[in-house]
Scaffold this motif. Structure first.
Motif, PDB file in Angstrom:
ATOM      1  N   GLU A   1       2.289 -75.522 -57.501  1.00 47.17           N
ATOM      2  CA  GLU A   1       0.944 -74.989 -57.766  1.00 47.17           C
ATOM      3  C   GLU A   1       0.941 -74.012 -58.934  1.00 47.17           C
ATOM      4  N   GLU A   2       1.920 -73.087 -58.900  1.00 47.48           N
ATOM      5  CA  GLU A   2       1.975 -72.058 -59.952  1.00 47.48           C
ATOM      6  C   GLU A   2       2.199 -72.669 -61.329  1.00 47.48           C
ATOM      7  N   ASN A   3       2.756 -73.885 -61.383  1.00 49.12           N
ATOM      8  CA  ASN A   3       3.046 -74.511 -62.677  1.00 49.12           C
ATOM      9  C   ASN A   3       2.157 -75.724 -62.945  1.00 49.12           C
ATOM     10  N   ASN A   4       1.047 -75.807 -62.164  1.00 55.42           N
ATOM     11  CA  ASN A   4       0.072 -76.897 -62.334  1.00 55.42           C
ATOM     12  C   ASN A   4       0.717 -78.273 -62.318  1.00 55.42           C
ATOM     13  N   LEU A   5       1.610 -78.482 -61.369  1.00 57.96           N
ATOM     14  CA  LEU A   5       2.271 -79.791 -61.257  1.00 57.96           C
ATOM     15  C   LEU A   5       1.953 -80.408 -59.900  1.00 57.96           C
ATOM     16  N   GLN A   6       1.992 -81.731 -59.850  1.00 58.89           N
ATOM     17  CA  GLN A   6       1.845 -82.469 -58.589  1.00 58.89           C
ATOM     18  C   GLN A   6       3.247 -82.862 -58.116  1.00 58.89           C
ATOM     19  N   SER A   7       3.370 -83.191 -56.831  1.00 64.87           N
ATOM     20  CA  SER A   7       4.718 -83.501 -56.323  1.00 64.87           C
ATOM     21  C   SER A   7       5.334 -84.702 -57.030  1.00 64.87           C
ATOM     22  N   ASP A   8       4.488 -85.675 -57.472  1.00 60.58           N
ATOM     23  CA  ASP A   8       5.099 -86.829 -58.141  1.00 60.58           C
ATOM     24  C   ASP A   8       5.390 -86.597 -59.634  1.00 60.58           C
ATOM     25  N   ASP A   9       5.099 -85.389 -60.145  1.00 56.53           N
ATOM     26  CA  ASP A   9       5.561 -85.041 -61.503  1.00 56.53           C
ATOM     27  C   ASP A   9       7.061 -84.731 -61.499  1.00 56.53           C
ATOM     28  N   ILE A  10       7.619 -84.551 -60.305  1.00 56.30           N
ATOM     29  CA  ILE A  10       9.036 -84.163 -60.197  1.00 56.30           C
ATOM     30  C   ILE A  10       9.885 -85.426 -60.031  1.00 56.30           C
ATOM     31  N   ASP A  11      10.962 -85.512 -60.809  1.00 52.33           N
ATOM     32  CA  ASP A  11      11.822 -86.702 -60.769  1.00 52.33           C
ATOM     33  C   ASP A  11      12.819 -86.650 -59.618  1.00 52.33           C
ATOM     34  N   LEU A  12      13.312 -85.447 -59.296  1.00 50.63           N
ATOM     35  CA  LEU A  12      14.281 -85.354 -58.196  1.00 50.63           C
ATOM     36  C   LEU A  12      14.186 -83.986 -57.507  1.00 50.63           C
ATOM     37  N   TYR A  13      14.226 -84.024 -56.197  1.00 54.68           N
ATOM     38  CA  TYR A  13      14.264 -82.795 -55.393  1.00 54.68           C
ATOM     39  C   TYR A  13      15.668 -82.618 -54.835  1.00 54.68           C
ATOM     40  N   ILE A  14      16.190 -81.414 -54.983  1.00 49.74           N
ATOM     41  CA  ILE A  14      17.510 -81.112 -54.394  1.00 49.74           C
ATOM     42  C   ILE A  14      17.317 -79.959 -53.411  1.00 49.74           C
ATOM     43  N   PHE A  15      17.424 -80.276 -52.113  1.00 45.79           N
ATOM     44  CA  PHE A  15      17.312 -79.244 -51.085  1.00 45.79           C
ATOM     45  C   PHE A  15      18.715 -78.906 -50.584  1.00 45.79           C
ATOM     46  N   HIS A  16      18.876 -77.681 -50.111  1.00 48.55           N
ATOM     47  CA  HIS A  16      20.173 -77.248 -49.557  1.00 48.55           C
ATOM     48  C   HIS A  16      20.657 -78.282 -48.529  1.00 48.55           C
ATOM     49  N   GLN A  17      21.911 -78.688 -48.692  1.00 50.22           N
ATOM     50  CA  GLN A  17      22.476 -79.719 -47.822  1.00 50.22           C
ATOM     51  C   GLN A  17      23.014 -79.063 -46.546  1.00 50.22           C
ATOM     52  N   ALA A  18      22.105 -78.799 -45.598  1.00 44.82           N
ATOM     53  CA  ALA A  18      22.519 -78.170 -44.337  1.00 44.82           C
ATOM     54  C   ALA A  18      22.405 -79.149 -43.180  1.00 44.82           C
ATOM     55  N   ASN A  19      21.385 -79.997 -43.239  1.00 41.54           N
ATOM     56  CA  ASN A  19      21.152 -80.946 -42.149  1.00 41.54           C
ATOM     57  C   ASN A  19      20.207 -82.028 -42.697  1.00 41.54           C
ATOM     58  N   LEU A  20      20.601 -83.281 -42.559  1.00 39.07           N
ATOM     59  CA  LEU A  20      19.760 -84.378 -43.072  1.00 39.07           C
ATOM     60  C   LEU A  20      18.377 -84.359 -42.421  1.00 39.07           C
ATOM     61  N   ARG A  21      18.321 -83.952 -41.140  1.00 36.94           N
ATOM     62  CA  ARG A  21      17.007 -83.932 -40.460  1.00 36.94           C
ATOM     63  C   ARG A  21      16.090 -82.873 -41.068  1.00 36.94           C
ATOM     64  N   ILE A  22      16.664 -81.754 -41.491  1.00 40.38           N
ATOM     65  CA  ILE A  22      15.847 -80.722 -42.167  1.00 40.38           C
ATOM     66  C   ILE A  22      15.313 -81.297 -43.480  1.00 40.38           C
ATOM     67  N   ILE A  23      16.189 -81.962 -44.239  1.00 49.14           N
ATOM     68  CA  ILE A  23      15.797 -82.521 -45.545  1.00 49.14           C
ATOM     69  C   ILE A  23      14.697 -83.566 -45.344  1.00 49.14           C
ATOM     70  N   GLU A  24      14.899 -84.451 -44.360  1.00 50.66           N
ATOM     71  CA  GLU A  24      13.921 -85.534 -44.140  1.00 50.66           C
ATOM     72  C   GLU A  24      12.579 -84.983 -43.661  1.00 50.66           C
ATOM     73  N   LYS A  25      12.631 -83.978 -42.795  1.00 54.06           N
ATOM     74  CA  LYS A  25      11.359 -83.413 -42.286  1.00 54.06           C
ATOM     75  C   LYS A  25      10.598 -82.728 -43.420  1.00 54.06           C
ATOM     76  N   ALA A  26      11.330 -81.972 -44.259  1.00 54.29           N
ATOM     77  CA  ALA A  26      10.672 -81.285 -45.380  1.00 54.29           C
ATOM     78  C   ALA A  26      10.055 -82.311 -46.330  1.00 54.29           C
ATOM     79  N   ALA A  27      10.785 -83.385 -46.619  1.00 49.02           N
ATOM     80  CA  ALA A  27      10.277 -84.417 -47.535  1.00 49.02           C
ATOM     81  C   ALA A  27       9.027 -85.081 -46.948  1.00 49.02           C
TER      82      ALA A  27
END
Ligand code: ACO
Length: 321
Positions: free
Chosen positions: A233-259
């Motif tokens: 929001e602060e950078n006037n971007l939409q989620s599909d303007d991003i090519d790759l998201y890298i979330f902390h690798q702590a638990n695949l279920r956390i990553i999948e739920k956030a996505a």
């Protein structure tokens, strides 16, 4: 204002592999439980290497990838909570081992968010001080703080290091933010050295990692979506303007739920947790390096990284690679 880019990345993983099957030989667990609850299949742990060794090897690769001479480095930060010694800092020893000039070199501890916090500090220092290039490393030997008889935590963790060289280049660290919420620190902590006095001169011990997994899970699944939304929001971007998201690798279920909560397809989310588990401050840096080297990130791509960890702490960056 000076643009600060990621010039090169590197990572180093110790060679000893500990599979879920290996763990099930000394704690009551199964490969099925660990994979279904966490996505982790194996992790690597050190045998005779320490944090400085892992940091050193990752740094050499990042310097080579950046195509710079080590004498160009003006700043060295190591994000870690598992330094070789209480002092001096890993960064101090590493400065000499890498043969760097006499530069500012220090460690930072924001637990699993350490690399995200260090990125903010390095970027701001490069922009405002007479410094042109920084070497930034996330390195951990969490195995030495792990209670290998506690199935709640030992299955989650692994050792490793990742590094980046920052400096003026074609890309840019567009935006960053980091936060701490210390009132929740009881849910995840590594017990420290007990107090000593002349009357009570007992030996030093370092405690194991204590964790309330459900509270960490709840916090992380809220923190990732909200921090991604706010940086977009602060950078006037939409989620599909991003090519790759890298979330902390702590638990695949956390990553999948956030996505899922963000409406991001999993093919835009980097995952390597199955190989390494949670490497704390090294996690984002290792992922970044693997994404670059495997071609998942190309020059000009926009990426968002989100780290979270004990405290709680969390940190987000928006980077044009
Ligand atoms: N194998 C088998 N059973 C296990 C294991 C294991 N390795 N670990 C726990 N269990 C048991 C528990 O004892 C519990 O048994 P009980 O019901 O008889 O008490 C049962 O499995 C279920 O436990 P839950 O807590 O419900 O499991 P949950 O689905 O929440 O998953 C997990 C637990 C994986 C820890 C999850 O909560 C999580 O990932 N949380 C986030 C952890 C995290 O990211 N931590 C940060 C990193 S650590 C650091 O920073 C250094």
């Amino acid at each position: 204002m000076k643009k600060v880019s990621v010039l090169g990345t590197g990572s180093y993983i110790p060679s000893r592999v500990l599979t879920n099957e290996d763990l099930s030989k000394f704690i009551e667990t199964t490969d099925e439980w660990i994979v279904s609850r966490t996505g982790i299949k194996e992790r690597h742990i050190v045998e005779d290497e320490n944090t400085c060794d892992l940091a050193y090897h990752s740094a050499l690769k990042a310097i080579e990838a950046a195509g710079i001479d080590k004498d160009e480095i003006d700043l060295l930060i190591v994000a870690t909570f598992t330094g070789d010694n209480a002092f001096p800092a890993v960064a101090n020893v590493l400065q000499a081992r890498l043969g760097l000039r006499e530069i500012m070199a220090f460690d930072m501890n924001a637990e699993c968010s350490g690399f995200a916090f260090a990125l903010v500090v390095a970027e701001k220092m490069l922009r405002s001080l007479k410094m042109n290039k920084a070497l930034l490393i996330g390195a951990e030997t969490i195995s030495k703080y792990t209670d290998w008889s506690d199935r709640n935590t030992c299955v989650l963790l692994g050792d490793g290091a990742g590094a980046v060289v920052l400096g003026e280049g074609s890309g840019e660290i567009i935006d960053t933010n980091c936060y701490s919420k210390g009132d929740l620190n009881k849910y995840l902590y590594g017990a420290g050295t007990p107090l000593k006095s002349p009357e009570n001169n007992v030996g030093n011990t370092v405690g194991n990692i204590e964790m309330n997994g459900r509270e960490v899970f709840k916090f992380a699944t809220r923190a990732i979506p909200s921090s991604v939304k706010s940086i977009l929001e602060e950078n006037n971007l939409q989620s599909d303007d991003i090519d790759l998201y890298i979330f902390h690798q702590a638990n695949l279920r956390i990553i999948e739920k956030a996505a899922k909560d963000l409406g991001i397809p999993m093919d835009k989310v980097f995952v390597n947790i199955e190989k390494y588990g949670n490497t704390s401050a090294a996690s984002i840096a290792i992922a970044l390096d693997e994404a670059v080297r495997s071609g998942k990130i190309k020059r000009g791509d926009k990426i968002v990284t989100v780290a979270f960890g004990a405290g709680f702490t969390w940190g987000t960056s928006l980077i044009e690679y």
